[in-house]
Design an enzyme around this catalytic site. Structure first.
Site, PDB file in Angstrom:
ATOM      1  N   LYS A 146       0.817  -1.212   0.000  1.00 43.13           N
ATOM      2  CA  LYS A 146       0.000   0.000   0.000  1.00 43.13           C
ATOM      3  C   LYS A 146       0.851   1.263   0.000  1.00 43.13           C
ATOM      4  CE  LYS A 146      -4.283  -2.074   1.322  1.00 43.13           C
ATOM      5  NZ  LYS A 146      -5.453  -2.120   2.199  1.00 43.13           N
ATOM      6  N   ARG A 183      -2.801 -10.633   4.856  1.00 37.18           N
ATOM      7  CA  ARG A 183      -3.232 -10.701   3.454  1.00 37.18           C
ATOM      8  C   ARG A 183      -2.142 -10.059   2.609  1.00 37.18           C
ATOM      9  NH1 ARG A 183      -6.148  -7.490  -0.213  1.00 37.18           N
ATOM     10  NH2 ARG A 183      -7.608  -8.646  -1.541  1.00 37.18           N
TER      11      ARG A 183
END
Length: 339
Positions: free
Chosen positions: A279, A314
């Site tokens: 991210k 994840r």
């Protein structure tokens, strides 16, 4: 005023005999932070907090499907989309998805998360019919050929229904079951576990100017409300996973505030999933403008989450995360299990 208690996790191999075990897993604690809005955190002895809260923090989490919550699990990300921020267009089509899923299994994934709608900042809405066409054939191919559970990453009931019929065994909703009122009944009727995630706003606009009174406690309150809603709808707490939603309507500072005190979410009595892989904040701090260059930072965040007792991470980079996790466990416990 609401009072919150955050276990302060330890992973040292020399665990005191009177220490509390965090969520029945690999971390232990003797102190907690008492948190209240507008007040500085206060350290307390863990045994001094209300018994019902201590029990919720410490109780052993049930397995979620075939996944044991007594050890960290790796969820491999499989985006069958043309426009995801990191791997859009790489695995479209059932054959490519199956090949990627097989590789992730070989690399050490415990579950594969299939998504057919990009939820990157600024992403456009994908019609249900198109999302079904993207995801259901891929899930069918994977669940038929590979002995590994598959989850469906969707906020839409029609997509979830088709995915579960195709072989998915978990519903992972980035909207926290706020987008489609029918989705919770699909999960309840099929008696499958769910993951409820926090997001502020819609993907198209969520990063415009996210605001919170206290991001940690605001996210906690949202997840607590949604967990209770799911329970009232017939889904047991043992089937609910919580995810604070790193990067979903959050600034860099918001993300770091959540990560620094991630263990607060154990007070919900549910397993924690952490999805921070590749991210933007990792690229900003790690000076990696390209998402594909963010594996080292992503692994660092994943290991920090596991050190706070998060049961599922994840990730995109399964092999690298698996290796790092094996080494983290070995040097933490002093035992090379499975080496």
């Amino acid at each position: 005023m609401t009072v919150y208690y955050r276990a302060i996790p330890q992973t040292d191999a020399s665990r005191p005999s009177d220490a509390q075990v965090l969520a029945g897993g690999w971390c232990w604690f003797q102190q907690v932070e008492k948190l209240e809005r507008g007040c500085a955190p206060i350290l307390q002895d863990a045994k001094s907090i209300p018994v019902n809260i201590l029990e919720r923090i410490t109780v052993q989490r049930d397995a979620v499907g075939t996944l044991s919550m007594l050890r960290p699990n790796i969820m491999g990300i499989l985006n069958v989309t043309p426009d995801s921020f990191s791997d859009g267009g790489d695995f479209e089509g059932a054959d490519q998805a199956l090949g990627r899923a097989q590789q992730m299994k070989n690399d050490g994934a415990d579950i594969i998360d299939v998504g057919g709608e990009s939820t990157r900042p600024g992403a456009a809405y994908v019609p249900e019919s198109e999302e079904v066409v993207r995801t259901a054939p891929a899930i069918s191919a994977i669940s038929t050929a590979i002995d590994l559970p598959v989850s469906i990453d969707t906020r839409k009931s029609q997509v979830a229904r088709a995915a579960l019929k195709a072989g998915a065994v978990l519903v992972n909703d980035v909207s926290g079951f706020t987008f489609d009122p029918a989705l919770v009944s699909v999960a309840q009727q099929r008696n499958v576990p769910v993951c409820v995630m926090h997001a502020q706003g819609d993907p198209a606009t969520m990063q415009t100017s996210p605001q919170y009174d206290d991001v940690l406690l605001d996210v906690y309150d949202f997840l607590e409300t949604q967990v209770e809603y799911l329970i009232s709808s017939g889904i047991s707490r043992s089937k609910i996973i919580v995810d604070p939603g790193i990067g979903f309507g959050k600034t860099l500072a918001h993300n770091l505030a959540l990560l620094a005190r991630l263990s607060l979410f154990h007070s919900l009595g549910c397993p924690i999933l952490l999805g921070a892989s590749r991210k933007k904040f990792i690229g900003t701090i790690g000076r990696a403008p390209l998402a594909t260059e963010r594996a080292p930072g992503s692994i660092a965040v994943a290991l920090a989450a596991v050190a706070q007792g998060a049961q599922i991470v994840r990730v995109h980079d399964v092999a690298q995360t698996h290796q790092a996790l094996k080494l983290w466990q070995a040097v933490t416990t002093g035992e090379a299990n499975g080496a």
